[in-house]
Scaffold this active site. Structure first.
Site, PDB file in Angstrom:
ATOM      1  N   TYR A 251      -8.939   7.895  11.182  1.00  0.00           N
ATOM      2  CA  TYR A 251      -8.527   8.164  12.563  1.00  0.00           C
ATOM      3  C   TYR A 251      -9.374   9.226  13.245  1.00  0.00           C
ATOM      4  CZ  TYR A 251      -4.508   5.420  11.146  1.00  0.00           C
ATOM      5  OH  TYR A 251      -3.707   4.408  10.680  1.00  0.00           O
TER       6      TYR A 251
ATOM      7  N   TYR B  18       0.822  -1.213   0.000  1.00  0.00           N
ATOM      8  CA  TYR B  18       0.000   0.000   0.000  1.00  0.00           C
ATOM      9  C   TYR B  18       0.854   1.260   0.000  1.00  0.00           C
ATOM     10  CZ  TYR B  18       1.271   0.450   4.913  1.00  0.00           C
ATOM     11  OH  TYR B  18       1.992   0.586   6.081  1.00  0.00           O
TER      12      TYR B  18
ATOM     13  N   PHE C 282      -5.593   5.496  -0.122  1.00  0.00           N
ATOM     14  CA  PHE C 282      -4.627   4.395  -0.148  1.00  0.00           C
ATOM     15  C   PHE C 282      -4.668   3.693  -1.497  1.00  0.00           C
ATOM     16  CE2 PHE C 282      -5.331   4.804   4.412  1.00  0.00           C
ATOM     17  CZ  PHE C 282      -4.045   4.673   4.926  1.00  0.00           C
TER      18      PHE C 282
ATOM     19  N   ILE D 270      -7.817   0.322  10.548  1.00  0.00           N
ATOM     20  CA  ILE D 270      -8.883   1.315  10.503  1.00  0.00           C
ATOM     21  C   ILE D 270     -10.117   0.752   9.792  1.00  0.00           C
ATOM     22  CG2 ILE D 270      -7.346   3.306  10.633  1.00  0.00           C
ATOM     23  CD1 ILE D 270      -7.596   3.606   7.604  1.00  0.00           C
TER      24      ILE D 270
ATOM     25  N   PHE E 104       2.265   9.769   3.449  1.00  0.00           N
ATOM     26  CA  PHE E 104       2.605   9.590   4.852  1.00  0.00           C
ATOM     27  C   PHE E 104       3.085   8.176   5.179  1.00  0.00           C
ATOM     28  CE2 PHE E 104      -2.017   9.106   4.389  1.00  0.00           C
ATOM     29  CZ  PHE E 104      -2.206   7.825   4.872  1.00  0.00           C
ATOM     30  N   ASP E 105       2.890   7.244   4.258  1.00  0.00           N
ATOM     31  CA  ASP E 105       3.346   5.874   4.523  1.00  0.00           C
ATOM     32  C   ASP E 105       3.376   5.094   3.214  1.00  0.00           C
ATOM     33  OD1 ASP E 105       4.202   3.657   5.881  1.00  0.00           O
ATOM     34  OD2 ASP E 105       2.278   3.186   6.810  1.00  0.00           O
TER      35      ASP E 105
END
Length: 237
Positions: free
Chosen positions: A205, A151, A222, A179, A161-162
């Protein structure tokens, strides 16, 4: 702002003020100017990182250093250390509320436009997804199924961010351990599928600050690839 962040800022400020005070004293014998400069730089890095990690990037550095200079010189300032904590907390609470409201509005506007695009499917929960490449393998059907995925996560402004791709290591987890947007979204994908999940904040979140990038009420995007699925019943065998 979290208590631990305030403590970190307090320690950073303490180290920095002590550094200012040290300018008025003579260095111990055997300590070089280069060593003092290195320590001073390390303190500066520490202090700056604490500010950055606390989402206080907009602070006025000239005021910070002028205030420390006054304290070093024994002059009075209009705020004491006890008041400082209250002022920071009050400011951060107001800032977090403003950011949360702005993120929620921007996210709603983004999703409203996004659902009209070709290939985007919106579910009753508000989750949206788009299939990029359809797989033909197993499909998770239970929140306790375990999946392995690659991902990349971004905000609606494109900020990443990731990414498991960057780490060159896919993630494995039970669907009920992530999540809500992932728990629901992956149950619409088959092994081998590549897709995009558009996740509203209440399925991500919510109002919590997850990281420096993921601020309250952030809508998340994502790009995902479902590599494998282990069904819940297979785990019990």
């Amino acid at each position: 702002m979290k208590k631990i962040t305030l403590i970190a800022l307090a320690f950073a400020a303490l180290f920095t003020v002590q550094a200012c005070k040290s300018q008025t004293t003579k260095a111990p014998e055997g300590i070089s100017k280069g060593q003092i400069d290195s320590v001073s730089m390390a303190i500066g890095v520490y202090f700056a990182e604490m500010i950055k990690g606390s989402n206080l990037d907009e602070v006025n550095y000239s005021v910070i250093f002028n205030t420390m200079k006054k304290i070093r010189d024994g002059k009075e300032v209009s705020i004491n250390s006890m008041q400082g904590g209250d002022i920071i907390n009050s400011y951060m609470m107001k800032k977090q509320t403003l950011i949360a409201d702005q993120n929620l509005k921007k996210g709603e506007e983004f999703l409203a436009k996004n659902k009209t695009k070709d290939g985007v499917i919106e579910l009753p929960s508000g989750l949206q997804y788009k299939i990029l490449e359809e797989g033909t393998g197993e499909q998770p059907t239970s929140p306790t199924d375990i999946v392995t995925v690659h991902y990349k996560g971004t905000l609606i402004n494109g900020t990443q961010f990731d990414s498991s791709y960057d780490r060159d290591e896919p993630a494995t987890f039970p669907l009920n351990g992530v999540i809500a947007g992932w728990t629901e979204g992956f149950q619409y994908l088959k092994e081998g599928t590549k897709a995009i999940l558009y996740i509203p904040s209440d399925l991500a979140y919510g109002p919590q600050q997850r990281s420096a990038e993921i601020t309250p009420n952030s809508t998340l995007i994502f790009e995902v690839e479902l590599i494998s699925v282990t069904k819940a019943e297979a785990q019990d065998e």
